[in-house]
Write an enzyme that holds these catalytic residues in place. Structure first.
Site, mmCIF file in Angstrom:
data_model
loop_
_atom_site.group_PDB
_atom_site.id
_atom_site.type_symbol
_atom_site.label_atom_id
_atom_site.label_comp_id
_atom_site.label_asym_id
_atom_site.label_seq_id
_atom_site.Cartn_x
_atom_site.Cartn_y
_atom_site.Cartn_z
ATOM 1 N N HIS A 291 0.840 -1.211 0.000
ATOM 2 C CA HIS A 291 0.000 0.000 0.000
ATOM 3 C C HIS A 291 0.865 1.248 0.000
ATOM 4 O O HIS A 291 2.079 1.170 0.173
ATOM 5 C CB HIS A 291 -1.004 -0.014 1.152
ATOM 6 C CG HIS A 291 -0.422 0.086 2.526
ATOM 7 N ND1 HIS A 291 0.375 -0.900 3.080
ATOM 8 C CD2 HIS A 291 -0.518 1.054 3.475
ATOM 9 C CE1 HIS A 291 0.713 -0.542 4.304
ATOM 10 N NE2 HIS A 291 0.205 0.634 4.580
ATOM 11 N N HIS B 86 5.974 2.292 3.948
ATOM 12 C CA HIS B 86 6.037 1.034 3.189
ATOM 13 C C HIS B 86 6.702 1.202 1.823
ATOM 14 O O HIS B 86 7.057 0.210 1.194
ATOM 15 C CB HIS B 86 4.632 0.429 3.034
ATOM 16 C CG HIS B 86 4.078 -0.031 4.338
ATOM 17 N ND1 HIS B 86 4.022 -1.355 4.709
ATOM 18 C CD2 HIS B 86 3.625 0.684 5.397
ATOM 19 C CE1 HIS B 86 3.540 -1.441 5.939
ATOM 20 N NE2 HIS B 86 3.284 -0.212 6.379
ATOM 21 N N ASP C 97 -0.568 -3.961 6.220
ATOM 22 C CA ASP C 97 -1.206 -3.356 7.396
ATOM 23 C C ASP C 97 -2.689 -3.685 7.466
ATOM 24 O O ASP C 97 -3.483 -2.922 8.032
ATOM 25 C CB ASP C 97 -1.011 -1.830 7.382
ATOM 26 C CG ASP C 97 0.413 -1.415 7.691
ATOM 27 O OD1 ASP C 97 1.265 -2.294 7.940
ATOM 28 O OD2 ASP C 97 0.686 -0.197 7.676
HETATM 29 ZN ZN ZN Z 1 -0.077 1.679 6.459
#
Ligand code: ZN
Length: 256
Positions: free
Chosen positions: A56, A61, A134
């Site tokens: 994402h 990330h 996540d």
């Molecule tokens: Zn996240």
């Protein structure tokens, strides 16, 4: 079993992971919170980076990707088509059911909107390994930022439907704090209590609590247990729609 995984800590509590194909030598990293620990992990294993799998768009990330791409220009970056506008460097834009190829390995893409609209998980079916970013954590789940709670619930239901033995890798080491909340929901769940003791032992030694498994989470993670009478009773919603119970649990965790 041709897939080997090497998990390593980044930033404060993020995990990066290398997924290595022993047949071809191809190696993917799943999310890049930071380039330096990723390069160190590759050097430690003697693996050469071929692909990056992004779950994402959040900075913690993806922010290490440009540095990796500069160092390894031929590396292919895979990520969610739905969030291509927010992840500008994608070579392969993937959606539900697509296969991300890492050497001889294939990871099926599972769309898991909720934490972000475009969030995806990668499921290496043959090796029973899933990278859930996540969306699903051990004893918890991601905050729901970009979709209604019911959408996040549907995403968790999809992950919960994977085979029980599936090894689940997550984006963060949040298990200890998640356990404290989970215990307020199901203080009498013996599997949850045993998991919390195991987590305390691991963390005391500075060890990761991940990966977990789908079966372990189904038995102890309140966010996957919104259909359980004990969980429904804990929030005063006996017999309610599990999506509504999940929403109440997530709202309580946000305030916890
Ligand atoms: Zn996240």
């Amino acid at each position: 079993m041709t897939l080997s995984v090497h998990q390593y800590l980044c930033l404060t509590d993020n995990y990066g992971a290398l997924a290595h194909d022993s047949v071809t030598g191809a190696t993917a990293c799943v999310d890049v919170p930071e380039a330096a620990p990723t390069l160190a992990a590759l050097a430690e294993r003697g693996w050469t980076l071929s692909d990056v799998l992004i779950t994402h768009h959040h900075a913690d990330h993806i922010q290490g990707v440009p540095e990796l791409k500069a160092k390894f220009p031929s590396v292919k970056i895979w990520g969610p088509a739905r969030d291509a506008a927010r992840i500008p460097f994608l070579d392969h834009k993937v959606a539900e059911g697509d296969i991300a190829r890492v050497g001889s390995l294939g990871a099926k893409v599972i769309e898991t909107p909720g934490h972000t609209l475009g969030h995806i998980a990668y499921h290496f079916e043959e090796d029973d390994i899933a990278f859930c970013g996540d969306t699903l954590f051990s004893l918890g789940c991601g905050r729901v930022f970009e979709a209604p709670y019911a959408v996040m619930w549907s995403s968790l239901v999809k992950l919960a439907a994977l085979p029980g033995e599936t090894q689940v890798y997550c984006g963060h080491e949040y298990t200890e704090a998640n356990g404290r909340f989970a215990l307020t929901v199901e203080p009498g769940n013996p599997i949850l209590k045993a998991r919390i003791e195991e987590v305390a032992r691991l963390r005391a030694k500075g060890r990761p609590t991940l990966p977990t498994t789908v079966a372990a989470e189904l038995a102890a993670n309140p966010f996957l247990r919104a259909e359980e009478p004990a969980v429904q009773a804990a929030v005063g919603m006996g017999g309610a729609d599990p999506a509504a119970v999940f929403a109440e649990l997530r709202a309580r965790k946000d305030r916890f």
